[in-house]
Design a protein around this motif. Structure first.
Motif, PDB file in Angstrom:
ATOM      1  N   SER A   1      -1.354   5.546   3.671  1.00  0.00           N
ATOM      2  CA  SER A   1      -1.290   4.009   3.729  1.00  0.00           C
ATOM      3  C   SER A   1      -0.416   3.303   4.723  1.00  0.00           C
ATOM      4  CB  SER A   1      -0.888   3.454   2.356  1.00  0.00           C
ATOM      5  OG  SER A   1      -1.154   2.199   2.206  1.00  0.00           O
TER       6      SER A   1
ATOM      7  N   GLY B   1       0.866  -1.256  -0.017  1.00  0.00           N
ATOM      8  CA  GLY B   1       0.070  -0.090   0.063  1.00  0.00           C
ATOM      9  C   GLY B   1       0.943   1.269   0.089  1.00  0.00           C
ATOM     10  N   ALA B   2       1.721   1.399   0.874  1.00  0.00           N
ATOM     11  CA  ALA B   2       2.686   2.626   0.985  1.00  0.00           C
ATOM     12  C   ALA B   2       3.235   2.933  -0.354  1.00  0.00           C
ATOM     13  CB  ALA B   2       3.464   2.376   2.144  1.00  0.00           C
TER      14      ALA B   2
ATOM     15  N   LEU C   1       2.651   2.061  -3.288  1.00  0.00           N
ATOM     16  CA  LEU C   1       1.415   2.368  -4.364  1.00  0.00           C
ATOM     17  C   LEU C   1       1.105   3.593  -4.220  1.00  0.00           C
ATOM     18  CD1 LEU C   1       0.053   0.958  -6.821  1.00  0.00           C
ATOM     19  CD2 LEU C   1      -1.756   0.374  -5.248  1.00  0.00           C
ATOM     20  N   PHE C   2       0.828   4.114  -2.959  1.00  0.00           N
ATOM     21  CA  PHE C   2       0.456   5.355  -2.196  1.00  0.00           C
ATOM     22  C   PHE C   2       1.279   6.468  -2.825  1.00  0.00           C
ATOM     23  CE2 PHE C   2      -0.067   8.963   0.706  1.00  0.00           C
ATOM     24  CZ  PHE C   2      -1.162   9.178   0.733  1.00  0.00           C
ATOM     25  N   PHE C   3       2.653   6.326  -2.595  1.00  0.00           N
ATOM     26  CA  PHE C   3       3.648   7.405  -3.012  1.00  0.00           C
ATOM     27  C   PHE C   3       3.929   7.188  -4.538  1.00  0.00           C
ATOM     28  CE2 PHE C   3       4.171   7.401   1.648  1.00  0.00           C
ATOM     29  CZ  PHE C   3       3.738   8.813   1.933  1.00  0.00           C
ATOM     30  N   SER C   4       3.713   6.048  -5.105  1.00  0.00           N
ATOM     31  CA  SER C   4       4.029   6.125  -6.625  1.00  0.00           C
ATOM     32  C   SER C   4       3.098   6.945  -7.395  1.00  0.00           C
ATOM     33  CB  SER C   4       3.730   4.535  -7.194  1.00  0.00           C
ATOM     34  OG  SER C   4       2.276   4.318  -7.343  1.00  0.00           O
ATOM     35  N   HIS C   5       1.851   7.439  -6.809  1.00  0.00           N
ATOM     36  CA  HIS C   5       1.161   8.333  -7.632  1.00  0.00           C
ATOM     37  C   HIS C   5       0.450   7.658  -9.091  1.00  0.00           C
ATOM     38  CE1 HIS C   5       1.612  12.534  -5.810  1.00  0.00           C
ATOM     39  NE2 HIS C   5       0.635  12.048  -5.426  1.00  0.00           N
ATOM     40  N   VAL C   6       0.759   6.475  -9.190  1.00  0.00           N
ATOM     41  CA  VAL C   6       0.141   5.884 -10.510  1.00  0.00           C
ATOM     42  C   VAL C   6      -1.311   5.488 -10.443  1.00  0.00           C
ATOM     43  CG1 VAL C   6       2.560   5.029 -10.934  1.00  0.00           C
ATOM     44  CG2 VAL C   6       0.609   3.442 -10.059  1.00  0.00           C
TER      45      VAL C   6
ATOM     46  N   VAL D   1      -0.682  -1.806   4.522  1.00  0.00           N
ATOM     47  CA  VAL D   1      -1.716  -2.166   3.583  1.00  0.00           C
ATOM     48  C   VAL D   1      -1.099  -3.073   2.512  1.00  0.00           C
ATOM     49  CG1 VAL D   1      -3.373  -1.450   1.658  1.00  0.00           C
ATOM     50  CG2 VAL D   1      -3.135  -0.110   3.855  1.00  0.00           C
TER      51      VAL D   1
END
Lengths: 340, 340
Positions: free
Chosen positions: B266, A273-274, A276-281, B269
């Protein structure tokens, strides 16, 4: 009739199976002109998905309508038709939103098994699309590709928002990944980077429109994509494998605000999750709503604008289905066409 | 000057900290008019994120420019300004694409600590947006909300594609979730379902534009959303918590082809790939590019079209920062405004 079944991992046989008949008044029965083996058929073949054999196999199909139920109004006997791997009513709210593979009445065609001589197709009016006439022989492989791998690569490219001015990277050099390249080209992408280590697949990727080929994978592959994109990553990445490694490669190769279109059937994937969150995709994918694209894809094939049938590099009679699975499992063939 | 620091989990103190000065020629120094405590400040306060204390705290801020570096051209001393929680140059390719929180030169404001009397703001021209004049006192809380929680809720609503004709559900009834309701309303959503069990928050959600309130959470909450949407799920779901439970609640409450906008930071997660694949949802989120929305949000606030400052239900002097953290940790306050 004859049809392929998977008894257990690695054990495909062609056996006598019951002749498909109309069951529901919305059914059609189709005499299959061609079928094929899908990358996703390899998951149970390899024992990664459990099999409760003997299980009918195959979910891609083209053929000639033999018979239709009494409530079928648009499909007629004698028509040459293409269908997708989920039967769908094409009228429910999910279908109308363009997600026919989430049709509230969907039926998985894999359970019926299209690697066979005949096939019952539920919800025939919603599922099948007829070609303008009987196709020339050399068009049949391309029409068969439209049934899944072309439509799936196309959805991957749409979900990744491939478009003019964009750099698109493609993770996976199976038939879907290669046809994702073709789709990105048709959608007008400026630059298309195919990720492949296999010369024959690299060549086909170039033929389909790839402008660059990256042989590295994993972190090295991501680094190479960033080198080619001013350190930012691709605008659009099509993921066509379905593993943890390929998903992370796709997410990491995408720039902030970019789009990942993922169409490889997901196996043992857990997205952090983290990160993915910071990837901004943007992330979008799933079972491709091929039905949505069939009219357009059939038109492109019929008018010889695209030649997706090039992904079939081996053709065998249905009776040799076991050999077809072996060739794909060992990556000797990109995709095998079966003639009933 | 005085400023808050977190020494260890649960231990916030206001201490003498060095007076911020211009370091880079692109810096500004701002005398803070108001600051506040964010839900994300509670993660280290609760010991879920590690703290290497004493750490300056806070990343939301409004105030009056004291001084600017020699390369600052658009921001001038005396202006009242609002900034976001990441300083950004607003000129790089990521910024121009609307992702200022992925600016290639970004600086996290949390490291500088805005719960203080003064603040150094890097990349002042790119980061700060001046209001049309000195604001009336009652506008200050709303302008402060724009610095993070309003901009974050707004991004959640944009990422979830809230729009006319859509049903939007909001997971999380903190300030961000509540302002996600406000944003969805501003973006024209037809129906807005706030998920909340707390009466005061339910009331504020209704004031901000919620048409329905669902008190259930988890699987029951998802079932309730489906009941309200013909069994399909919401078109758009804003996730504003950041836990495994809230993410799964958001994904499961979204219809196929719908959009999840996730803005809760996140924590622990892991998204199951196969479920996500078959859900057919779009997923987008991350640290909100608040800078993108600031001019529009300031305009709406200045003209009293929206009143996001309503999320502040407790105001304390900066010296009582410890009490502010306690009130939010115990959910006695939605959001606490601190006056330096």
């Amino acid at each position: 009739m004859r049809g392929a079944v998977l008894n257990a991992p690695g054990d495909v046989r062609v056996v006598d199976r019951g002749q498909p008949k109309l069951v529901e008044p919305t059914d059609a029965v189709v005499r299959l002109s061609a079928a094929c083996v899908c990358g996703s058929d390899l998951w149970p073949y390899r024992g990664i998905e459990t099999v409760d054999g003997p299980a009918p196999m195959g979910h891609e199909y083209v053929g000639v309508v033999e018979e239709v139920g009494e409530q079928v109004t648009t499909i007629r006997p004698g028509q040459f038709v293409v269908g997708s791997f989920f039967a769908s009513d094409n009228t429910c709210e999910n279908c109308r939103a363009g997600y026919q593979t989430s049709c509230v009445n969907r039926v998985p065609m894999g359970a019926l098994g299209t690697q066979a001589e005949y096939l019952r197709v539920p919800l025939a009016d919603g599922t099948l699309v007829a070609t303008p006439g009987q196709p020339a022989d050399d068009l049949v492989p391309s029409l068969l590709a439209a049934s899944d791998v072309l439509g799936t690569g196309w959805f991957g490219a749409v979900a990744a928002q491939a478009a003019p001015g964009k750099t698109v990277a493609v993770v996976g050099d199976g038939a879907v990944g290669l046809l994702g390249v073709l789709a990105a080209r048709q959608l007008g992408a400026e630059r298309i980077i195919a990720m492949s280590r296999h010369e024959s697949r690299q060549n086909l990727a170039r033929e389909f429109g790839a402008t660059d080929v990256v042989a590295e994978r994993g972190d090295e592959g991501v680094a190479r994509i960033k080198e080619l994109t001013d350190g930012l990553g691709a605008h659009s990445v099509i993921e066509a494998v379905g593993t943890q490694e390929s998903m992370m490669q796709a997410i990491r190769a995408t720039r902030p605000g970019g789009h990942v279109g993922y169409v490889g059937v997901s196996h043992d994937v857990a997205l952090p999750g983290a990160e993915l969150f910071f990837s901004h995709v943007h992330l979008h994918g799933g079972p491709a709503p091929v039905r949505q694209y069939l009219p357009e894809l059939i038109d492109l094939i019929w008018n010889r604008k695209i030649n997706p049938g090039r992904v079939f590099d081996l053709e065998l009679p249905l009776e040799k289905a076991a050999e077809a699975y072996q060739a794909m499992d060992e990556r000797r063939a990109i995709k095998v066409l079966l003639r009933p």
